[in-house]
Design an enzyme around this catalytic site. Structure first.
Site, PDB file in Angstrom:
ATOM      1  CB  VAL A  72       0.863  -5.114   0.028  1.00  0.00           C
ATOM      2  CG1 VAL A  72      -0.586  -5.098  -0.462  1.00  0.00           C
ATOM      3  CG2 VAL A  72       1.109  -6.364   0.835  1.00  0.00           C
ATOM      4  N   PRO A  73       2.346  -3.359  -2.904  1.00  0.00           N
ATOM      5  CG  PRO A  73       3.023  -3.658  -5.113  1.00  0.00           C
ATOM      6  CD  PRO A  73       3.066  -4.314  -3.767  1.00  0.00           C
ATOM      7  CG  HIS A  74      -1.218  -0.010  -0.959  1.00  0.00           C
ATOM      8  ND1 HIS A  74      -0.126  -0.519  -0.283  1.00  0.00           N
ATOM      9  CD2 HIS A  74      -1.552   1.142  -0.319  1.00  0.00           C
ATOM     10  CE1 HIS A  74       0.174   0.274   0.726  1.00  0.00           C
ATOM     11  NE2 HIS A  74      -0.677   1.305   0.731  1.00  0.00           N
ATOM     12  CB  ALA A  75      -2.660   3.288  -5.747  1.00  0.00           C
TER      13      ALA A  75
END
Length: 221
Positions: free
Chosen positions: A119-122
């Site tokens: 879950v790459p997130h920003a």
């Protein structure tokens, strides 16, 4: 709200009254319309009266344009870039802005979860609601998950800059949706978007549940 809904019985009684000459056709039409309207309104009315909120699932945040059936990238960096391009088109935001924000977060701590999920997130300025882009990788991408498995389902998550709570809730929702290998296998086996949506709508993946907090709390920022 429960008693006011006329439904089929209202239509039947109206039909009998019309046949017996007790009412005329305009009134019968009105009865049918009211029966239809009250039947539709009863469920939402009861929910509102009882203060119940409908639980949302991950599927509610993934329209077809947010689904990438097959990711071509083989590295975390290129995978994030590929999904960021899709998110950029959806939001009308420069892809490089999204790509850089997500990658900077990834370099701080890898976002690989168990069962082949990443879950790459920003958090981004200028957006008001969460945006999720989900892609599938047949070969798998190494997001350095604790169980050593390659990520087959990668969820790019973007949330409002000043709403950390929303990010945590969305991370929890992803973790709950794919909490078992069987759920991941079902999503990977889906032949199209409709089947994929059905797979992630299975019971037990609602936003308001709080199972699996431990897995995602450390990775949020």
């Amino acid at each position: 709200f429960g008693m006011v809904a006329q439904g089929t019985m209202g239509v039947i009684l109206g039909q009998l009254a019309l046949e017996q000459g007790l009412i005329e056709e305009p009134l019968f039409v009105a009865i049918v319309v009211v029966a239809f309207a009250t039947s539709l309104a009863a469920g939402p009315g009861i929910q509102k009266a009882l203060g119940q909120k409908q639980e949302r699932t991950l599927a509610d945040f993934v329209p077809e344009k947010n689904f990438v059936a097959l990711i071509e990238a083989r590295t975390p960096r290129k995978t994030i870039s590929e999904l960021s391009a899709v998110a950029g088109d959806i939001l009308g935001v420069d892809t490089a802005t999204i790509d850089e924000a997500v990658w900077q977060r990834e370099t701080i701590m890898s976002t690989g979860l168990e069962n082949g999920i990443a879950v790459p997130h920003a958090r981004l300025e200028g957006i008001e609601t969460p945006v999720i882009v989900i892609g599938r990788s047949r070969a798998g991408v190494d997001f350095d998950a604790s169980d050593g498995k390659l990520a087959r389902i990668i969820c790019l998550l973007l949330t409002p800059l000043y709403d950390q709570t929303m990010q945590i809730e969305m991370l929890r929702l992803v973790a709950q949706t794919f909490q078992t290998p069987a759920r991941v296998d079902s999503a990977m086996a889906a032949a199209n978007y409709t089947e994929f949506l059905a797979a992630i709508r299975l019971p037990g993946a609602a936003l308001e549940s709080h199972e699996g907090d431990e897995q995602i709390s450390e990775g949020s920022s």
